[in-house]
Scaffold this motif. Structure first.
Motif, PDB file in Angstrom:
ATOM      1  N   TYR A 100      25.065  23.600 119.015  1.00  0.00           N
ATOM      2  CA  TYR A 100      24.454  22.803 117.951  1.00  0.00           C
ATOM      3  C   TYR A 100      25.260  21.521 117.721  1.00  0.00           C
ATOM      4  CZ  TYR A 100      22.957  21.589 113.191  1.00  0.00           C
ATOM      5  OH  TYR A 100      22.488  20.933 112.078  1.00  0.00           O
ATOM      6  N   ASN A 101      26.577  21.628 117.725  1.00  0.00           N
ATOM      7  CA  ASN A 101      27.426  20.447 117.544  1.00  0.00           C
ATOM      8  C   ASN A 101      27.333  19.495 118.733  1.00  0.00           C
ATOM      9  OD1 ASN A 101      28.311  21.232 114.997  1.00  0.00           O
ATOM     10  ND2 ASN A 101      30.089  22.341 115.801  1.00  0.00           N
ATOM     11  N   MET A 102      27.167  20.035 119.927  1.00  0.00           N
ATOM     12  CA  MET A 102      26.899  19.172 121.073  1.00  0.00           C
ATOM     13  C   MET A 102      25.643  18.347 120.820  1.00  0.00           C
ATOM     14  SD  MET A 102      27.695  21.635 124.372  1.00  0.00           S
ATOM     15  CE  MET A 102      26.790  20.544 125.482  1.00  0.00           C
ATOM     16  N   GLY A 103      24.598  19.028 120.334  1.00  0.00           N
ATOM     17  CA  GLY A 103      23.357  18.328 120.046  1.00  0.00           C
ATOM     18  C   GLY A 103      23.537  17.248 118.994  1.00  0.00           C
ATOM     19  N   LYS A 104      24.269  17.550 117.928  1.00  0.00           N
ATOM     20  CA  LYS A 104      24.506  16.555 116.880  1.00  0.00           C
ATOM     21  C   LYS A 104      25.164  15.303 117.445  1.00  0.00           C
ATOM     22  CE  LYS A 104      26.186  17.746 112.924  1.00  0.00           C
ATOM     23  NZ  LYS A 104      27.070  18.385 111.906  1.00  0.00           N
ATOM     24  N   ARG A 153      26.837   7.758 129.183  1.00  0.00           N
ATOM     25  CA  ARG A 153      26.580   7.670 127.744  1.00  0.00           C
ATOM     26  C   ARG A 153      26.752   9.039 127.072  1.00  0.00           C
ATOM     27  NH1 ARG A 153      26.767   7.148 123.250  1.00  0.00           N
ATOM     28  NH2 ARG A 153      25.257   6.310 121.742  1.00  0.00           N
ATOM     29  N   VAL A 154      26.272  10.081 127.718  1.00  0.00           N
ATOM     30  CA  VAL A 154      26.414  11.434 127.182  1.00  0.00           C
ATOM     31  C   VAL A 154      27.883  11.808 127.084  1.00  0.00           C
ATOM     32  CG1 VAL A 154      26.002  13.878 127.677  1.00  0.00           C
ATOM     33  CG2 VAL A 154      24.147  12.229 127.946  1.00  0.00           C
ATOM     34  N   LYS A 155      28.628  11.507 128.112  1.00  0.00           N
ATOM     35  CA  LYS A 155      30.058  11.816 128.108  1.00  0.00           C
ATOM     36  C   LYS A 155      30.759  11.081 126.985  1.00  0.00           C
ATOM     37  CE  LYS A 155      34.083  12.007 131.158  1.00  0.00           C
ATOM     38  NZ  LYS A 155      34.565  11.838 132.568  1.00  0.00           N
ATOM     39  N   GLU A 156      30.444   9.813 126.807  1.00  0.00           N
ATOM     40  CA  GLU A 156      31.059   9.023 125.734  1.00  0.00           C
ATOM     41  C   GLU A 156      30.715   9.584 124.362  1.00  0.00           C
ATOM     42  OE1 GLU A 156      31.041   4.637 127.960  1.00  0.00           O
ATOM     43  OE2 GLU A 156      29.504   5.149 126.483  1.00  0.00           O
ATOM     44  N   ALA A 157      29.456   9.982 124.187  1.00  0.00           N
ATOM     45  CA  ALA A 157      29.017  10.499 122.890  1.00  0.00           C
ATOM     46  C   ALA A 157      29.721  11.808 122.549  1.00  0.00           C
ATOM     47  CB  ALA A 157      27.500  10.690 122.889  1.00  0.00           C
ATOM     48  N   LEU A 158      29.837  12.690 123.522  1.00  0.00           N
ATOM     49  CA  LEU A 158      30.480  13.977 123.275  1.00  0.00           C
ATOM     50  C   LEU A 158      31.969  13.815 122.997  1.00  0.00           C
ATOM     51  CD1 LEU A 158      28.729  16.205 125.960  1.00  0.00           C
ATOM     52  CD2 LEU A 158      28.380  16.273 123.485  1.00  0.00           C
ATOM     53  N   LEU A 171      24.731  14.123 120.284  1.00  0.00           N
ATOM     54  CA  LEU A 171      23.786  13.432 121.158  1.00  0.00           C
ATOM     55  C   LEU A 171      22.585  12.862 120.403  1.00  0.00           C
ATOM     56  CD1 LEU A 171      23.807  16.038 124.057  1.00  0.00           C
ATOM     57  CD2 LEU A 171      25.043  13.857 123.963  1.00  0.00           C
ATOM     58  N   ALA A 172      22.517  13.081 119.093  1.00  0.00           N
ATOM     59  CA  ALA A 172      21.369  12.626 118.322  1.00  0.00           C
ATOM     60  C   ALA A 172      21.091  11.127 118.460  1.00  0.00           C
ATOM     61  CB  ALA A 172      21.551  13.008 116.847  1.00  0.00           C
ATOM     62  N   PRO A 173      22.107  10.255 118.564  1.00  0.00           N
ATOM     63  CA  PRO A 173      21.817   8.822 118.715  1.00  0.00           C
ATOM     64  C   PRO A 173      21.036   8.469 119.984  1.00  0.00           C
ATOM     65  CG  PRO A 173      24.080   9.146 117.999  1.00  0.00           C
ATOM     66  CD  PRO A 173      23.556  10.492 118.369  1.00  0.00           C
ATOM     67  N   LEU A 174      21.010   9.363 120.952  1.00  0.00           N
ATOM     68  CA  LEU A 174      20.290   9.052 122.193  1.00  0.00           C
ATOM     69  C   LEU A 174      18.800   8.834 121.960  1.00  0.00           C
ATOM     70  CD1 LEU A 174      21.928  11.539 124.742  1.00  0.00           C
ATOM     71  CD2 LEU A 174      22.479   9.131 124.344  1.00  0.00           C
ATOM     72  N   LYS A 175      18.239   9.495 120.950  1.00  0.00           N
ATOM     73  CA  LYS A 175      16.818   9.298 120.653  1.00  0.00           C
ATOM     74  C   LYS A 175      16.514   7.841 120.349  1.00  0.00           C
ATOM     75  CE  LYS A 175      15.930  11.864 117.240  1.00  0.00           C
ATOM     76  NZ  LYS A 175      15.020  12.305 116.155  1.00  0.00           N
ATOM     77  N   ILE A 207      18.067  21.445 118.642  1.00  0.00           N
ATOM     78  CA  ILE A 207      18.038  21.358 117.187  1.00  0.00           C
ATOM     79  C   ILE A 207      19.021  20.295 116.703  1.00  0.00           C
ATOM     80  CG2 ILE A 207      18.488  22.587 115.030  1.00  0.00           C
ATOM     81  CD1 ILE A 207      17.743  25.191 116.548  1.00  0.00           C
ATOM     82  N   GLY A 208      20.246  20.369 117.178  1.00  0.00           N
ATOM     83  CA  GLY A 208      21.248  19.405 116.754  1.00  0.00           C
ATOM     84  C   GLY A 208      20.900  17.984 117.123  1.00  0.00           C
ATOM     85  N   ALA A 209      20.325  17.803 118.310  1.00  0.00           N
ATOM     86  CA  ALA A 209      20.016  16.454 118.795  1.00  0.00           C
ATOM     87  C   ALA A 209      18.873  15.802 118.039  1.00  0.00           C
ATOM     88  CB  ALA A 209      19.687  16.508 120.291  1.00  0.00           C
ATOM     89  N   ALA A 210      18.094  16.595 117.297  1.00  0.00           N
ATOM     90  CA  ALA A 210      17.007  16.009 116.501  1.00  0.00           C
ATOM     91  C   ALA A 210      17.557  15.208 115.327  1.00  0.00           C
ATOM     92  CB  ALA A 210      16.077  17.107 116.004  1.00  0.00           C
ATOM     93  N   GLY A 211      18.757  15.558 114.873  1.00  0.00           N
ATOM     94  CA  GLY A 211      19.376  14.848 113.765  1.00  0.00           C
ATOM     95  C   GLY A 211      18.974  15.418 112.415  1.00  0.00           C
ATOM     96  N   GLY A 212      19.894  15.369 111.471  1.00  0.00           N
ATOM     97  CA  GLY A 212      19.613  15.821 110.119  1.00  0.00           C
ATOM     98  C   GLY A 212      19.313  17.302 110.057  1.00  0.00           C
ATOM     99  N   HIS A 213      18.316  17.635 109.231  1.00  0.00           N
ATOM    100  CA  HIS A 213      17.864  19.031 109.072  1.00  0.00           C
ATOM    101  C   HIS A 213      16.411  19.061 109.529  1.00  0.00           C
ATOM    102  CE1 HIS A 213      18.430  23.056 107.569  1.00  0.00           C
ATOM    103  NE2 HIS A 213      17.352  22.971 106.808  1.00  0.00           N
TER     104      HIS A 213
END
Length: 267
Positions: free
Chosen positions: A148-152, A93-98, A154-158, A236-242
């Motif tokens: 940070y963009n990697m985290g963004k 799933r992580v690979k697909e998201a990235l 991955l944000a849907p994982l939450k 930070i990015g994975a939290a989503g938004g700001h």
């Protein structure tokens, strides 16, 4: 079950596993009672000690092996085990998201276990070792914005019940550690960087954090290599938004090592 938050934790020295005098040990032990009561379906740990040229996930079908990627410590530390189940479905799933977010290459490392950036904090946070864990690497040759963009991505994982934890150290210069110092004796340069980072995060100045090398005081001394800070950018990015940042633990050890740890909640 959706989760609310992502985290960046400072895992510090591997001696945290045996030294009850390290304050952060008690922070990790209180995790489920005082920090984060939700039970994740799986954990994605972005560790400073998994450093590769391209984003890489570990793919483990059975229990994760415990990697002792440290040297010269008491023999009892090399007997500790954290056999949390692997999470191959999460790795996929992580690979697909990235890749879906435009990362052209994401590698897999089959059979790689958990390094101490993952298992040391997790053995106190989730001592039952019953939650599947997948690791994602950092790329120390790149920059904060990349992570940070990697985290963004991955944000849907939450929303899928995955807890994203970045594991590093708020300050990390092994050459400056004072083996005889305790938390009351800290170097001014380390305090200055740590304070800058805290205020930047609490004020949500995430662009400044991404550009910390140009913005923060003593950046090169606090992080001669960026590997222990980049997990923060992913969190930070994975939290989503700001997201809103919260300091959930702060302590010092060995004169220059900050155990500052943060929680990020999407707003």
């Amino acid at each position: 079950m959706a989760l609310n938050d992502t985290f960046y934790v400072s895992h510090g020295s591997p001696t945290l596993t045996i030294d009850d005098g390290i304050k952060a040990r008690h922070f990790f032990k209180s995790w489920k009672d005082k920090v984060f009561s939700q039970t994740p379906k799986a954990i994605l740990c972005v560790s400073a000690h998994f450093d590769t040229a391209y984003p890489t996930v570990n793919v483990v079908s059975g229990p994760n092996d415990t990697i002792y990627d440290f040297y010269g410590f008491p023999s009892s530390m090399y007997e500790l085990k954290y056999p949390a189940p692997g999470a191959p479905a999460l790795a996929k799933r992580v690979k697909e998201a990235l890749m879906g977010a435009g990362f052209e290459r994401v590698d897999e490392e089959k059979g790689r276990g958990l390094d101490h950036g993952a298992w040391v904090p997790l053995m106190f946070m989730y001592p039952e070792a019953d939650i599947p864990v997948c690791q994602l690497s950092v790329q120390s040759r790149l920059n904060g914005t990349h992570h940070y963009n990697m985290g963004k991505a991955l944000a849907p994982l939450k929303d899928e019940g995955v807890l994203v934890v970045g594991s590093g150290s708020a300050t990390h210069n092994l050459r400056t550690l004072d083996r005889h110092a305790r938390s009351s004796v800290n170097a001014s340069w380390a305090i200055e960087f740590d304070d800058w980072l805290k205020h930047a995060l609490l004020q949500r100045r995430y662009e400044d954090v991404n550009e910390y090398k140009n913005k923060a005081p003593n950046a090169e001394k606090a992080h001669p290599s960026p590997d222990h800070l980049f997990p923060l950018h992913v969190a930070i990015g994975a939290a989503g938004g700001h997201p809103k940042a919260k300091l959930v633990h702060h302590s010092w050890d060995l004169g220059t090592m900050s155990y500052a740890s943060y929680q990020f909640t999407a707003s």
